[in-house]
Design an enzyme around this catalytic site. Structure first.
Site, PDB file in Angstrom:
ATOM      1  N   THR A  77       7.929 -19.824  -1.918  1.00 46.59           N
ATOM      2  CA  THR A  77       9.104 -19.123  -2.434  1.00 46.59           C
ATOM      3  C   THR A  77       9.157 -17.713  -1.867  1.00 46.59           C
ATOM      4  O   THR A  77       8.141 -17.013  -1.821  1.00 46.59           O
ATOM      5  CB  THR A  77       9.060 -19.068  -3.971  1.00 46.59           C
ATOM      6  OG1 THR A  77       9.008 -20.404  -4.479  1.00 46.59           O
ATOM      7  CG2 THR A  77      10.283 -18.360  -4.532  1.00 46.59           C
TER       8      THR A  77
ATOM      9  N   LYS B 202       0.856  -1.188   0.000  1.00 45.66           N
ATOM     10  CA  LYS B 202       0.000   0.000   0.000  1.00 45.66           C
ATOM     11  C   LYS B 202       0.897   1.246   0.000  1.00 45.66           C
ATOM     12  O   LYS B 202       1.481   1.565  -1.015  1.00 45.66           O
ATOM     13  CB  LYS B 202      -0.983  -0.076   1.161  1.00 45.66           C
ATOM     14  CG  LYS B 202      -1.985  -1.225   0.956  1.00 45.66           C
ATOM     15  CD  LYS B 202      -3.019  -1.330   2.002  1.00 45.66           C
ATOM     16  CE  LYS B 202      -4.125  -2.310   1.610  1.00 45.66           C
ATOM     17  NZ  LYS B 202      -3.674  -3.674   1.259  1.00 45.66           N
TER      18      LYS B 202
END
Length: 402
Positions: free
Chosen positions: A282, A252
């Site tokens: 990952t 954000k």
């Protein structure tokens, strides 16, 4: 069973999903995605075909994803380290940037440790479900407007829970008082609630936590970067750092990707060692972490940028108010414009895009209650007074037509 019989039975099973999708479309709750290609050289805009469209609903509150220094940091790191890590955090996926960023985040929030996850949703879900499940006989107290990631983390843990009325201290205390002082307790809430834009009474909740011997988990997602002297969120703004755990995101106001939780060293070490969503995925690319480090440095020094953000938010509210457009005058940077009715809010969104090159996503059920449909408008600091007035004027005209 013959291949043809199997195929028929398989098709019958898959038909269930087609029916469910049709039901969504008939109820007008089917979500349409608007493809965007954010423009780094024209912040707050996207290309849509041969048109340039203004984006007024981005969570990139400060425009950091298009900041030239942040872009340069990611490009340079990509050229040096490549596009991915090639493994989970425990298998070659912990870069020097991950380690440095976790150290910086812990210090920023005055906590012992921080742990980076692939997103804010994952940070909430994995941390809550893991730590709650480890506490025997714990009771969880959750604000009624908590984000889905918080709710799902609590539910997955299987712990006993109470939902208290939104920001209602009396209701929270009445539920805390049901249990003995030595019963493990956890209060889960947010600093700024994204759909209404209101702020929680954090310090008062910390007072109750101390009174009833409860831990606290505070989601600062919509405060990170935009509240506090260095952008560390509501706790920094209040100079009250009693939250046991603080969650934040990079996707954000920081303008990159990922999420994190900061808190006690031993607990987060336990989460690191047991959370499936941390262990078996990952890790984020080092280039993204280098960009996050650069953005964090800029945001921490961005007091003027935050002040400009709130000046532009005040200007937007004044323009809306002058046109008698209904909005929630919340105490944050978020401006929810109320357009009740699922069909109507969708129509206004279409009119804005078709006639004014403005994109703002309609918010409807289940994100908000039926009858509470709205636009969650965001006003970045780089917006001009002319752009803000244009948006308000366009909104007024489309509301009249819908």
């Amino acid at each position: 069973m013959s291949i043809s019989t199997f195929a028929v039975r398989q098709d019958a099973v898959l038909d269930v999903f087609e029916q469910r999708i049709e039901e969504l479309k008939e109820s007008r709750l089917y979500r349409e995605f608007f493809p965007v290609g954010h423009l780094a050289n024209d912040r707050g805009h996207t290309r849509h075909g041969d048109r340039t469209v203004q984006v007024w609903c981005s969570n990139d509150y400060l425009g950091m994803s298009q900041h030239p220094e942040v872009i340069a940091a990611q490009v340079d790191a990509t050229l040096k380290h490549g596009t991915g890590t090639g493994g989970s955090r425990n298998i070659a996926g912990t870069s020097t940037a991950h380690v440095e960023l976790e150290r910086r985040l812990a210090g920023w929030h005055r906590k012992e440790r921080a742990l980076i996850f692939s997103s804010g949703y994952v940070a909430n879900f994995e941390t809550l479900s893991t730590l709650i499940a480890a506490l025997d006989d714990v009771v969880v107290f959750s604000d009624s407007l908590n984000h889905r990631s918080l709710i799902e983390g609590i539910v997955r843990s299987g712990a006993r829970k109470h939902v208290f009325a939104h920001n209602d201290l009396a209701d929270l205390e009445s539920k805390l008082a049901l249990y003995d002082a030595d019963r493990p307790k956890l209060i889960v809430f947010e600093s700024v609630y994204s759909m209404d834009g209101d702020t929680s009474p954090a310090s008062a909740i910390f007072d109750l936590a101390e009174k009833y011997n409860a831990l606290t988990f505070l989601d600062e997602t919509h405060s990170i970067g935009v509240r506090g002297a260095t952008g560390a969120g509501l706790c920094e703004e209040l100079d009250d750092h009693r939250a046991t755990f603080v969650q934040g995101v990079f996707g954000k106001a920081i303008g990159t990707v990922g999420g994190y939780v900061a808190g006690p060293d031993t607990v987060l070490d336990y989460v690191r060692s047991h959370a499936p969503g941390f262990i078996f995925t990952t890790s984020l690319p080092q280039a993204a972490m280098e960009a996050t480090l650069k953005s964090l440095s800029i945001v921490q020094q961005g007091e003027g940028m935050r002040a400009e953000l709130y000046r532009k938010v005040a200007l937007m509210k004044a323009e809306l108010r002058a046109r008698n457009i209904d909005f929630l005058d919340a105490d944050s940077h978020l401006v929810p414009v109320m357009v009740p009715g699922g069909e109507r809010v969708r129509r206004v969104s279409e009119l804005l895009r078709e006639h004014y090159d403005i994109y703002v996503q309609p918010i409807n059920f289940p994100s908000v209650a039926r009858g509470g449909e709205r636009f969650r408008v965001t006003v970045a600091p780089f917006r001009t007074p002319e752009q803000i007035a244009y948006f308000a004027e366009a909104m007024q005209r489309c509301l009249e037509l819908a």
